[in-house]
Design a protein around this motif. Structure first.
Motif, short mmCIF file in Angstrom:
data_model
loop_
_atom_site.label_atom_id
_atom_site.label_comp_id
_atom_site.label_asym_id
_atom_site.label_seq_id
_atom_site.Cartn_x
_atom_site.Cartn_y
_atom_site.Cartn_z
N SER A 2 0.84 -1.20 0.00
CA SER A 2 0.00 0.00 0.00
C SER A 2 0.88 1.25 0.00
O SER A 2 2.04 1.21 0.40
N LYS A 3 0.31 2.34 -0.45
CA LYS A 3 1.04 3.61 -0.50
C LYS A 3 1.49 4.01 0.90
O LYS A 3 2.63 4.46 1.11
N TYR A 4 0.61 3.86 1.88
CA TYR A 4 0.93 4.21 3.27
C TYR A 4 2.12 3.39 3.78
O TYR A 4 3.06 3.94 4.35
N LYS A 5 2.08 2.07 3.58
CA LYS A 5 3.16 1.21 4.06
C LYS A 5 4.47 1.52 3.34
O LYS A 5 5.55 1.45 3.94
N PHE A 6 4.38 1.86 2.06
CA PHE A 6 5.59 2.24 1.31
C PHE A 6 6.23 3.49 1.90
O PHE A 6 7.43 3.54 2.14
N ILE A 7 5.42 4.51 2.16
CA ILE A 7 5.94 5.77 2.72
C ILE A 7 6.56 5.51 4.10
O ILE A 7 7.64 6.01 4.41
N GLU A 8 5.89 4.71 4.92
CA GLU A 8 6.42 4.39 6.25
C GLU A 8 7.73 3.60 6.14
O GLU A 8 8.67 3.83 6.90
#
Length: 164
Positions: A52-58
């Motif tokens: 997910s985009k969120y997990k990638f950024i984190e």
């Protein structure tokens, strides 16, 4: 003493009106939730990009903070950040090297793009600093390039020297 002798009750109409109000409220909340989910800038297709985009950024933020593993790309080589910093001034006992993405959340989300074939890419400025107890000495900013490869499932990040 007076007695109430009226046997007619008007509670049925009020109860029906209450149920109609409850049903309309639930329908409205469902509509607002569905609209908000579609308009969410962090929403992404995990299946298409592998994460997910969120997990990638984190994951990018975590990699940037792990200065022991973070590398700097220079002339086709990957030099550990710590080695590069210690070339100009060695770290003293108790000094800690820190790197962190220095962009507003909206900028980070906007800079996160999909890659053809699945995956993500993010380029953002990272601030490099040495922490000595309470003292913080900022060394500068370098562009951080973070990528996620859907095929391997790995997220990697490297810093770049200016002009590289």
């Amino acid at each position: 003493m007076s007695k109430h002798t009226t046997s007619t009750s008007h509670g049925g109409a009020g109860r029906a009106l209450l149920w109609v109000a409850i049903i309309l409220t639930v329908a409205l909340l469902g509509f607002v939730t569905a609209t908000a989910v579609r308009a969410n800038p962090i929403y992404s297709d995990r299946e298409a990009n592998g994460i997910s985009k969120y997990k990638f950024i984190e994951a990018c933020k975590e990699i940037a903070e792990d200065t022991e593993e973070l590398t700097v790309g220079a002339m086709g080589q990957a030099i550990p950040l710590k080695t590069l910093v210690e070339q100009s001034s060695p770290l003293k006992a108790g000094d800690e090297l820190h790197a962190g993405i220095e962009a507003e959340p909206a900028e980070i989300i906007k800079a996160t793009q999909t890659v053809d074939g699945g995956g993500w890419t993010l380029t953002a400025p990272a601030t490099i600093a040495v922490h000595s107890g309470e003292n913080v000495k900022t060394l500068g900013q370098l562009p951080l390039a973070c990528t996620h490869d859907k095929k391997t499932g790995k997220t990697t990040a490297t810093l770049s020297l200016p002009g590289q």
